[in-house]
Design a protein around this motif. Structure first.
Motif, PDB file in Angstrom:
ATOM      1  N   GLU A 130       0.832  -1.210   0.000  1.00 21.59           N
ATOM      2  CA  GLU A 130       0.000   0.000   0.000  1.00 21.59           C
ATOM      3  C   GLU A 130       0.866   1.259   0.000  1.00 21.59           C
ATOM      4  N   GLU A 131       1.926   1.269   0.792  1.00 23.32           N
ATOM      5  CA  GLU A 131       2.826   2.430   0.813  1.00 23.32           C
ATOM      6  C   GLU A 131       3.493   2.628  -0.548  1.00 23.32           C
ATOM      7  N   ALA A 132       3.860   1.532  -1.193  1.00 26.96           N
ATOM      8  CA  ALA A 132       4.480   1.628  -2.517  1.00 26.96           C
ATOM      9  C   ALA A 132       3.518   2.266  -3.513  1.00 26.96           C
ATOM     10  N   TRP A 133       2.251   1.841  -3.485  1.00 32.73           N
ATOM     11  CA  TRP A 133       1.266   2.433  -4.378  1.00 32.73           C
ATOM     12  C   TRP A 133       1.069   3.915  -4.071  1.00 32.73           C
ATOM     13  N   GLN A 134       1.125   4.291  -2.793  1.00 32.93           N
ATOM     14  CA  GLN A 134       1.003   5.707  -2.427  1.00 32.93           C
ATOM     15  C   GLN A 134       2.191   6.502  -2.964  1.00 32.93           C
ATOM     16  N   VAL A 135       3.385   5.941  -2.850  1.00 34.21           N
ATOM     17  CA  VAL A 135       4.578   6.601  -3.402  1.00 34.21           C
ATOM     18  C   VAL A 135       4.392   6.801  -4.906  1.00 34.21           C
ATOM     19  N   LEU A 136       3.868   5.794  -5.576  1.00 35.47           N
ATOM     20  CA  LEU A 136       3.674   5.913  -7.018  1.00 35.47           C
ATOM     21  C   LEU A 136       2.648   6.986  -7.371  1.00 35.47           C
ATOM     22  N   LEU A 137       1.658   7.195  -6.520  1.00 37.22           N
ATOM     23  CA  LEU A 137       0.724   8.306  -6.744  1.00 37.22           C
ATOM     24  C   LEU A 137       1.469   9.629  -6.698  1.00 37.22           C
ATOM     25  N   PHE A 138       2.373   9.769  -5.729  1.00 33.95           N
ATOM     26  CA  PHE A 138       3.167  11.002  -5.635  1.00 33.95           C
ATOM     27  C   PHE A 138       4.086  11.150  -6.846  1.00 33.95           C
ATOM     28  N   VAL A 139       4.752  10.048  -7.228  1.00 35.83           N
ATOM     29  CA  VAL A 139       5.647  10.086  -8.389  1.00 35.83           C
ATOM     30  C   VAL A 139       4.868  10.522  -9.629  1.00 35.83           C
ATOM     31  N   ARG A 140       3.670   9.986  -9.810  1.00 33.82           N
ATOM     32  CA  ARG A 140       2.853  10.382 -10.960  1.00 33.82           C
ATOM     33  C   ARG A 140       2.467  11.856 -10.896  1.00 33.82           C
ATOM     34  N   SER A 141       2.284  12.384  -9.703  1.00 36.19           N
ATOM     35  CA  SER A 141       1.928  13.801  -9.572  1.00 36.19           C
ATOM     36  C   SER A 141       3.064  14.708 -10.016  1.00 36.19           C
ATOM     37  N   LEU A 142       4.290  14.211  -9.979  1.00 39.59           N
ATOM     38  CA  LEU A 142       5.461  15.010 -10.385  1.00 39.59           C
ATOM     39  C   LEU A 142       5.525  15.213 -11.894  1.00 39.59           C
ATOM     40  N   GLY A 143       4.848  14.363 -12.638  1.00 39.10           N
ATOM     41  CA  GLY A 143       4.891  14.455 -14.103  1.00 39.10           C
ATOM     42  C   GLY A 143       3.809  15.341 -14.691  1.00 39.10           C
ATOM     43  N   LYS A 144       3.059  15.994 -13.833  1.00 35.08           N
ATOM     44  CA  LYS A 144       1.962  16.830 -14.344  1.00 35.08           C
ATOM     45  C   LYS A 144       2.366  18.275 -14.428  1.00 35.08           C
TER      46      LYS A 144
END
Length: 144
Positions: A130-144
């Motif tokens: 779950e924490e990994a998926w949350q990190v990936l949400l943040f990582v995806r937010s960096l590409g916007k």
């Protein structure tokens, strides 16, 4: 200016990365092995992309997971250093790279490491799934 000096300058300029060209081929090369790629690409993030979950991912990125140590607090990695671009930590703000990778591929890398780089596995040693998926949400937010 002598011809040899001019030649050296022209050669050096031709080797310098052109920021208008975007990501180089090495950065865009998939890191998930081909025999598991289809499975990894099929994984989708079960954590909703809410502001709260993105903030949790950011806190983990900057803290517990120590992602910022290599990828920087802003997610830009170490920048473009000629000759090392493909071996450096990923620049998560690179929209071309973001579009090239699925969430499942990124999750696979968090779970297994990234072959050919210094990226080690983080699940389950450092992060829960779950924490990994949350990190990936943040990582995806960096590409916007």
């Amino acid at each position: 200016m002598s011809q040899p000096v001019l030649f050296v300058i022209l050669v050096l300029l031709s080797l310098w990365p052109d920021p208008t060209l975007g990501s180089d081929a090495e950065v865009l090369r998939p890191r998930v092995p081909s025999h598991v790629m289809e499975e990894a690409r099929g994984w989708t993030n079960p954590v909703p992309a809410t502001e709260e979950n993105i903030e949790k991912g950011k806190a983990i990125f900057l803290g517990k997971a120590f992602c910022a140590t290599c990828h920087g607090r802003d997610g830009r990695g170490l920048g473009d250093i000629q000759g090392l671009r493909g071996k450096l930590p990923r620049n998560f703000t690179d929209q071309v790279w973001q579009a090239a990778r699925t969430d499942g591929e990124l999750f696979w890398i968090l779970k297994n490491g990234s072959p050919g780089t210094d990226m080690a596995p983080f699940i389950p040693l450092v992060l829960t799934e779950e924490e990994a998926w949350q990190v990936l949400l943040f990582v995806r937010s960096l590409g916007k």
